[in-house]
Design a protein around this motif. Sequence first.
Motif, mmCIF file in Angstrom:
data_model
loop_
_atom_site.group_PDB
_atom_site.id
_atom_site.type_symbol
_atom_site.label_atom_id
_atom_site.label_comp_id
_atom_site.label_asym_id
_atom_site.label_seq_id
_atom_site.Cartn_x
_atom_site.Cartn_y
_atom_site.Cartn_z
ATOM 1 N N LEU A 10 37.463 38.796 39.370
ATOM 2 C CA LEU A 10 36.951 39.090 38.047
ATOM 3 C C LEU A 10 36.896 40.600 37.819
ATOM 4 O O LEU A 10 36.991 41.387 38.759
ATOM 5 N N GLU A 25 42.010 35.529 31.366
ATOM 6 C CA GLU A 25 41.005 35.717 30.309
ATOM 7 C C GLU A 25 40.121 34.485 30.191
ATOM 8 O O GLU A 25 38.913 34.586 29.964
ATOM 9 N N GLU A 57 37.640 34.641 33.018
ATOM 10 C CA GLU A 57 36.658 35.700 32.725
ATOM 11 C C GLU A 57 35.623 35.216 31.720
ATOM 12 O O GLU A 57 34.414 35.425 31.905
#
Length: 228
Positions: free
Chosen positions: A125, A220, A223
């Motif tokens: 991350l 993404e 995340e």
Amino acid sequence: MSNKVSCEIIKDMLPLYYDDVCSDESKRMVEEHLVGCPNCKNELDRLKADFILPKEEIETIRSDSNVIKNISSFWNQSKIKSFMKGMIISALLFSVINLGYFGLFNWQIISVSTDEVEIKNVSQLADSKIVYYAETNDGYSLNRLNYDMDKEGSFYITPLRPIIKREAQLHNGFENRYYSIDIKYQEKARGKVIKRIYYGTPKDKILIWEKGMDLPKASEEIENMFHE
């Protein structure tokens, strides 16, 4: 401070908090988060339930055993007193059976074989935490992960089940989901440097990460999953 800490981090910390091996600062962070987060509070209650009830049952059995010993000194061979003795012994055996039955279904003591586990999508991350997807393929539920570390710097994430397994239920358990590991926090809490991370036990393990490994950046979607 607790409002800035995600539930994923708190869930990673709960085993350390429950075992009372984390720092005072970490304890305060967990406790402050639990005040406003019923989901994490339920997770802690589930950890406690794995161990508290069996201890209470064991104490009850010990108490029953002491009562039987005190009574037995006054018994003779008469039929009536022999019958009473048999009834009390039967009650004690019934308690033992109940305790054993509960333990078979609820004590999380059996580790899951790595033959039944697949680790996927190991990445990093933006905040440097390592994230991975753990998938069990045997169709049984998984409700407890144990965290431990040896003297050589190997960090173990061990999935545990009761002796008698239950079928997995959709969206209810640890068997198929993403996890994150905050290496910096774990090192601070344990006072040791983590050199590698394994899923499993020292004798049956899958390597997730080791120092110097070049991990891809998390997508993404992942995340967002950990920073909602």
